[in-house]
Motif scaffolding. Structure first.
Motif, PDB file in Angstrom:
ATOM      1  N   ASP A   1       1.166  -1.144   0.073  1.00 57.76           N
ATOM      2  CA  ASP A   1       0.138  -0.189   0.469  1.00 57.76           C
ATOM      3  C   ASP A   1       0.670   1.767  -0.388  1.00 57.76           C
ATOM      4  O   ASP A   1       0.427   2.285  -0.220  1.00 57.76           O
ATOM      5  N   TYR A   2       2.251   0.921   0.318  1.00 59.53           N
ATOM      6  CA  TYR A   2       2.681   1.985   0.698  1.00 59.53           C
ATOM      7  C   TYR A   2       3.315   2.728  -0.543  1.00 59.53           C
ATOM      8  O   TYR A   2       3.925   4.340  -1.070  1.00 59.53           O
TER       9      TYR A   2
ATOM     10  N   LEU B   1       5.211  11.002  -7.109  1.00 63.03           N
ATOM     11  CA  LEU B   1       6.511  10.175  -6.921  1.00 63.03           C
ATOM     12  C   LEU B   1       6.049   9.475  -8.022  1.00 63.03           C
ATOM     13  O   LEU B   1       5.285   8.899  -8.429  1.00 63.03           O
ATOM     14  N   ASN B   2       7.682   9.761  -8.832  1.00 64.65           N
ATOM     15  CA  ASN B   2       7.434   8.665 -10.147  1.00 64.65           C
ATOM     16  C   ASN B   2       8.161   7.232  -9.771  1.00 64.65           C
ATOM     17  O   ASN B   2       8.527   7.220  -8.646  1.00 64.65           O
ATOM     18  N   LYS B   3       8.387   6.654 -11.197  1.00 64.37           N
ATOM     19  CA  LYS B   3       8.691   5.258 -10.288  1.00 64.37           C
ATOM     20  C   LYS B   3       9.969   4.843 -10.121  1.00 64.37           C
ATOM     21  O   LYS B   3      10.603   4.096  -9.449  1.00 64.37           O
TER      22      LYS B   3
ATOM     23  N   HIS C   1      14.056   4.998  -3.876  1.00 62.84           N
ATOM     24  CA  HIS C   1      13.229   6.193  -2.700  1.00 62.84           C
ATOM     25  C   HIS C   1      12.988   5.470  -1.800  1.00 62.84           C
ATOM     26  O   HIS C   1      13.383   4.880  -0.048  1.00 62.84           O
ATOM     27  N   HIS C   2      11.917   4.088  -1.760  1.00 62.03           N
ATOM     28  CA  HIS C   2      11.069   3.277  -0.971  1.00 62.03           C
ATOM     29  C   HIS C   2      11.398   2.074  -0.709  1.00 62.03           C
ATOM     30  O   HIS C   2      11.898   1.115  -0.517  1.00 62.03           O
TER      31      HIS C   2
ATOM     32  N   ARG D   1      15.395   0.905  -0.634  1.00 64.81           N
ATOM     33  CA  ARG D   1      15.145   0.909   0.906  1.00 64.81           C
ATOM     34  C   ARG D   1      15.597  -0.301   1.915  1.00 64.81           C
ATOM     35  O   ARG D   1      15.428  -0.148   2.704  1.00 64.81           O
ATOM     36  N   ASN D   2      13.630  -0.461   1.779  1.00 64.48           N
ATOM     37  CA  ASN D   2      13.046  -2.207   2.414  1.00 64.48           C
ATOM     38  C   ASN D   2      14.258  -3.006   1.662  1.00 64.48           C
ATOM     39  O   ASN D   2      13.552  -4.195   3.040  1.00 64.48           O
TER      40      ASN D   2
ATOM     41  N   ARG E   1      12.618  -4.460  15.097  1.00 61.42           N
ATOM     42  CA  ARG E   1      11.164  -2.971  15.279  1.00 61.42           C
ATOM     43  C   ARG E   1      10.695  -2.673  13.923  1.00 61.42           C
ATOM     44  O   ARG E   1       9.416  -2.594  14.261  1.00 61.42           O
TER      45      ARG E   1
END
Lengths: 332, 318, 287, 293
Positions: B220-221, B230-232, B238-239, B242-243, B318
């Motif tokens: 969902d995020y 945000l673009n692709k 960035h998302h 990063r994860n 966490r």
């Protein structure tokens, strides 16, 4: 007031292994600026697909089959990803159901808000961006934003997360906000707070809101106008008063009658018989006919058009036709 | 909190030492139980011509007469003082033997490891970017095929094609004879083993990166990030990335032994003078002292990597 | 016309059976399954296909390139490669399946016990598994072979099987822990289901698919391990024909440019591994 | 009949230890009684310990303090006699569920007499089993001879009771809708003829119109079979409609217990008041006969 958003004859379907699932069928609605439209319906009726279609956030298996989406008079149906990127956030923005899932768990919330600010206000210094982010978070009712900005989403409570998501959605000063069941995952008390905040902000910023919910109570609390969806179609639309005091479509009536609040405790609740049809195999004619005690013969043959009841109130049921027999209250 | 951390650290060190101890015991007893004559590696062909007395004398000299327990305790005592004995084959201190070789392995394994993980990351991102479209499909098919080619066969194939037939690149050794200090020669000798290492390992990791990123793009995020404009590219880097990277790093650390094993095989086929060939020889010809130190070194390395992964997982918890 | 507007009430809708529109073979690795089936079948019935005795050292015909008589040529010892491929394939596949069965058995046992045991026993078992993982597997295999004595098909497969279970046991443990948290297991407990009942009715069907996937992949890595070991001279000796031991002659063959000795066993090995991988991936996707 | 107590929860506490040196009191000295043939509602927000109580009652968790006493058999006739012999009988008829020894002694009986329905029907039904097998599972475990011939016939009978027809017997849970799955869960629980039915948020994940159907079903079945019913929900309106008495939970504590009518007419505790005030209630009216339109 002019029409900010106008959707005409929109049809969306999904490719599934079992065939084509018609999620949205010939939906038309319009939205004026500063107005709250609640889209009410059961799960699977296509209400969130409708929002995601306008935002072009659908997965690749979805196909827009026909229709047009006019924003301020320009048709955006053919827009590609690049054009949409420029519109998203600025023109319209979206809030999702599950605030935990819609925030990136590994980035502090402040940074996520700041990121949204950065896209829309180019040329700001880092300090100014964070100041604006702080402002947004205060606006949505997060206490001590300067402290909470450094927190991670998992340290927040459900209500605070949803406020953060709101702050992100508001970062680009959008004209329209799509809210996809934003209060469903929250507790009753928090839900009330979030709804009040939503309403307040909507008034203050003068934005238009499309509020998707399955809860008629929530819709009553926030909406100016309500559209009831069933099996991918809008079956009734009208102002909140018209829907709650003068409902015409048997489905809307059924929904209202099955609410437990005014029912005699331990009595029998009214229920709509049967189940909604699968979007993979919709029946011929009116999709609601096989659950309607007063279904007419024509319901099984032909889809009903939208009958006009007043300037703002429309319903799609053959029962409103002149030739239809007279029914007992509350149907007539 | 500080006390707690200190306690935790002490516990970890203790656990590490204990694991090493267990490992050394296991390897010691296992290697002595296995058949084979350690004298062969010390005296070579001469063993066959030895009389019984000579044998007894030789075994006593190498300390192989006592019971296994006594031998182990003696070895342990020496090891704590930092003496690991001499290699039977090379007839010098095992530390010296390993010192002479470890540089080569670190070069091949280290560069190989970095290349594999870096390229896998890039390839994974590439595939995820073109999800289910032509480039992705082609890479996926090719990747599955390359990951199925046995490493040693690929090495043989490369030697056959590029070394024996085309004569482009050398097919064995770490450097040309007498050119130990010539970096150009070393590089030349590295190309084929490195290519084999990368080709045969990359897809396993690249596929993992690809799936991990695609898992992230379904959340969902990502939708919210799209909705806020945000673009692709921004979303991907960035998302999603990063994860995905922390779990990728921990997986990379966890699979160090995997790549290490691969390095050993490649070293053996290319007769590359490294730890891999050394441990193969020592295991095969019962060079006990050398074998012990080598197993402990690689075991310690693996255990350290596992601990780092655990630590990372705790922090990520966490 | 007016009668169309008469009230008919709720009509029962005919039940629409949803049929998948895809053809049965779509999304299934049919090609690879057939290929693997063919390789398997021919290997099993190798006596019917073999043109020569795979063990016969025809010293007059060493290193003969492929021709009408020796379809895939002969190796350095003068054996017919075509016959060896099928006979050796039988050995390789057999080792793969047996050692996969051994390691899957051990992994299920260790994983399930570790997941259901009290915390201290779980920690102990997992530490043990990690140590097994950290001992170079080369050494373990050598040791196990020592225990079993001579290198035979059974000893090699037992050795490979007993070293390859550690990673799998970890996965199974995680899987069982995940299953234990499922609500339907709690529901079964509330109904009074004994441990055995839950194990049989819920756990086993629950992790059968993932075990199937892992077992298939284990066959793959066992075949790979056998060929690598035999190639390095640690597995089956050259006299015992398998794909790996056939390749152990390839190193010398490279120098003499006898490509067929290197090429044919390797290609068969790769294709078999590819088929198994594809089928394994399908199993994982399906469930 | 109505006044007889079936379940007596006394000062029930349960603690969790999510991390070292951290203690969370999920349930804190909660006491309430459920009478025979009564529908008792527990409301509270998420994290208030509702589910923990249900799990403690069902012996899924071992509570860290307090007693849960389950009265069995028909004690009514013995009331008024206070000689020693009858006291002993009375004692045997009350079982402290939290005491492992007593629980073990009466395990079989307890497991049949208490049944639970979970919130998420998709995870409480094994996705790899057919509906027929799912409903027959408790009967198989308890070795109950099927009254209606075969286990299959029995399963069909209880499915009919829960408002489904036999056509779903051979289907898998994933082929059914949420409401249908919840009906299957109800059928499975009812098949054991329980005296106490615990339902942990059974309607929370369903649609409004399906919620109404399930609530009707609960009422009808409860009238028919006369079991006691612990209904756990966060939806005050559903509780008001369904329950005789209601307990309000707040952060692990039971802040108010009252007959449902009373509770909604004048809530005492401030938390109950906020809760009642924050329900979004639409004001609506259905047209009456004679309205001008």
């Amino acid at each position: 007031m002019s029409e900010l958003l106008e959707v005409k004859d929109l049809s969306v379907s999904f490719d599934t292994p079992q065939g084509e699932a018609q999620a949205v069928r010939d939906v038309s609605f319009s939205l004026k600026s500063g107005e709250v439209l609640a889209v009410v319906g059961e799960s699977g009726c296509g209400k969130s697909v409708l929002c995601k279609t306008v935002m072009k956030l659908l997965p690749p298996s979805a196909k827009i089959k026909s229709g047009s989406i006019l924003v301020n008079g320009t048709d955006i149906i053919g827009y590609q990803e690049r054009d949409m990127c420029k519109l998203r956030g600025k023109l319209f923005s979206m809030v999702f159901q599950d605030p935990m899932a819609s925030l990136n768990p590994s980035i502090p919330v402040g940074k996520q808000v700041a990121e949204a600010v950065k896209i829309h206000q180019k040329g700001l210094s880092k300090k100014e961006i964070y100041k604006r982010a702080e402002e947004l978070m205060r606006l949505t009712g997060i206490a001590c934003p300067e402290e909470h900005m450094k927190w991670y989403p998992h340290q927040f409570s459900g209500g605070m997360r949803q406020r953060t998501v709101m702050a992100i959605a508001l970062a680009g000063n959008p004209k329209i906000v799509f809210a996809d069941e934003p209060t469903t995952a929250l507790d009753v008390a928090v839900q009330a707070q979030i709804l009040d905040m939503f309403k307040k902000l909507q008034k203050k910023l003068g934005m238009a809101v499309v509020f998707v919910t399955h809860d008629l109570g929530v819709a009553a609390r926030i909406a100016d106008r309500i559209a009831v969806m069933y099996a991918g179609k809008i079956v009734e639309t009208g102002t909140a008063e018209e829907i709650f005091y003068d409902a015409r479509h048997p489905y809307t009536l059924g929904l209202l009658r099955s609410l437990p609040m005014y029912a005699e405790p331990k009595g029998e609740l009214y229920t709509i018989p049967g189940m909604p049809p699968s979007p993979l195999s919709l029946p011929k004619g009116d999709a609601f006919a096989c659950r309607n005690e007063y279904a007419l013969k024509i319901d099984y043959e032909e889809e009903p058009p939208m009958f006009c009841i007043s300037d703002t109130h429309y319903a799609a049921t053959w029962l409103l036709d002149k030739r239809a027999p007279k029914l007992p209250a509350p149907y007539r | 909190m500080v006390r707690y951390r200190l306690l935790d650290g002490v516990k970890k060190v203790f656990l590490f030492l204990f694991s090493i101890f267990l490992l050394s015991a296991a390897v010691f007893f296992i290697s002595r139980l296995a058949p084979g004559d350690p004298l062969v590696s010390y005296y070579g062909e001469r063993v066959e011509r030895m009389g019984i007395q000579e044998r007894v004398w030789a075994e006593e000299k190498l300390g192989l007469k006592d019971s296994v327990w006594v031998q182990y305790i003696r070895w342990l005592g020496n090891a704590i003082r930092g003496e690991f004995g001499i290699s039977y084959k090379y007839k010098m201190d095992v530390i010296e033997v390993i010192k002479g070789r470890i540089g080569n392995t670190l070069l091949l394994g280290g560069v190989g490891f970095c290349l594999v993980f870096l390229l896998a990351l890039l390839l994974g991102i590439f595939c995820a970017w073109h999800e289910n479209r032509m480039p992705d499909r082609i890479v996926c098919t090719l990747g599955t095929i390359t990951s199925c080619i046995p490493e040693f066969w690929l090495s043989l194939l490369f030697i056959f094609i590029f070394s024996t037939n085309l004569k482009w690149l050398p097919g064995s050794g770490a450097y040309a004879v007498g050119k130990a200090d010539d970096w150009g020669s070393r590089m030349e000798h590295l190309i084929l083993p490195l290519t084999v290492l990368v080709v045969s390992h990359i897809w396993y990791y690249a596929y993992m990166v690809r799936n991990r990123i695609l898992e992230e793009t379904g959340t969902d995020y990502v939708l919210l990030a799209k909705a806020k404009g945000l673009n692709k590219r921004q979303i991907m880097f960035h998302h999603c990335l990063r994860n995905a990277i922390p779990s990728y790093l921990s997986m990379a650390a966890a699979s160090v032994p995997h790549v290490l094993g691969g390095t050993y095989i490649v070293e053996t086929v290319f007769s590359y003078p490294g730890i891999g060939t050394l441990s193969y020889e020592s295991a095969r010809y019962k060079d006990y002292n050398l074998l012990m130190l080598l197993s402990i070194l690689s075991g310690a390395f693996v255990i350290l990597c596992n601990m780092a992964v655990q630590k990372g997982a705790e922090r990520d918890g966490r | 016309m007016e009668d169309r507007f008469e009230i008919v009430g709720i009509r029962k809708m005919p039940d629409v059976k949803l049929v998948k529109k895809e053809k049965w073979y779509q999304g299934k690795p049919v090609f690879f399954a057939i290929l693997l089936g063919m390789i398997l079948a021919v290997c099993l019935a190798c006596e019917l296909v073999m043109t020569k005795d795979p063990f016969y050292l025809d010293l007059q015909h060493c290193n003969v390139p492929p021709d009408g008589e020796f379809l895939f040529g002969t190796d350095t010892l003068g054996r017919d490669i075509f016959s060896m491929i099928w006979y050796g394939g039988r050995v390789s596949l057999f080792i793969g399946i047996v050692s996969a069965a051994v390691s899957t058995g051990i992994a299920i046992f260790v994983g399930a016990v570790s997941a259901c045991a009290p915390a201290w026993a779980d920690a102990l078992l997992m530490r043990f598994t990690e140590i097994i993982l950290s001992i170079p597997s080369l050494l373990l295999v050598l040791f196990l072979q020592a225990v079993f004595g001579e290198n035979t098909v059974f000893s090699v497969s037992a050795a490979i099987g007993m070293t390859g279970w550690a990673a799998m046991a970890k996965v199974i443990r995680a899987e069982v822990i995940k299953l234990r948290k499922c609500e339907y297991v709690a529901a079964s407990k509330c109904m009074g289901g004994s441990f055995l009942h839950i194990l049989w009715e819920h756990f086993l069907p629950g992790f059968m698919p993932s075990i199937m996937f892992m077992a298939v992949m284990e066959i793959r890595s066992a075949i790979l391990a056998e060929s690598t070991l035999s190639f390095m001279g640690l597995g089956l000796p050259v006299e015992m024909v398998s794909w790996g031991s056939m390749l152990s002659l390839a190193e010398k063959a490279i120098l003499t440019n006898d490509w067929w000795i290197l090429f044919f066993p390797g290609i068969f090995l790769t294709v078999t591994l590819l088929c198994i991988t594809r089928i394994g991936e399908y199993i994982r996707r399906k469930f | 009949m109505k006044d007889e107590i079936l379940l007596d929860v006394q000062k029930l506490s349960h603690k969790f230890f999510p991390a070292r040196k951290m203690e969370v009191k999920a349930v804190d000295e909660v006491s309430f009684q459920i009478r025979r043939g009564e529908i008792f509602g527990l409301v509270g927000e998420s994290g208030s310990g509702k589910s923990t109580i249900a799990h403690c009652i069902m012996n899924i968790y071992q509570p860290s303090g307090g007693k849960i006493i389950f009265y069995t058999g028909n004690c009514q006739e013995r009331r008024g006699f206070f000689n020693k012999k009858d006291m002993a009988v009375q004692e045997a008829n009350s079982i402290d569920v939290c005491d492992p020894k007593e629980f073990r002694r009466h395990r079989r009986m307890l497991l049949a007499k208490r049944q639970i329905i979970f919130q998420d029907s998709s995870s409480s039904l094994n996705p790899r089993k057919k509906i027929r097998e799912i409903i027959a599972e408790p009967m198989k475990i308890q070795h109950i001879a099927p009254v209606r011939g075969s286990l299959c016939a029995e399963a069909e009978y209880w499915l009919n009771q829960a408002g489904l027809d036999g056509s779903v017997l051979e289907q898998y849970p994933s082929e059914l809708s949420g409401g249908q799955r919840q009906r299957v869960a109800i059928a499975r629980a009812l098949a054991m003829k329980p005296e106490l039915l615990v339902a942990d948020e059974p309607i929370a994940s369903l649609d409004v119109s399906v919620q109404a159907q399930i609530m009707n079903l609960f009422l009808q079945l409860q009238k028919e079979h006369g079991f006691s019913f612990l209904f756990i929900a966060h939806d005050l309106l559903a509780v008001k409609f369904l329950c005789d008495r209601v307990g309000v939970l707040w952060r692990g504590k039971l802040v108010e217990t009252a007959p449902s009518k009373e509770l909604f007419e004048n809530p005492c505790h401030p938390y109950t008041k906020t809760l009642a005030a924050s329900i979004p209630v639409p004001h609506f009216r259905l047209r009456q006969e004679g309205d001008v339109w």
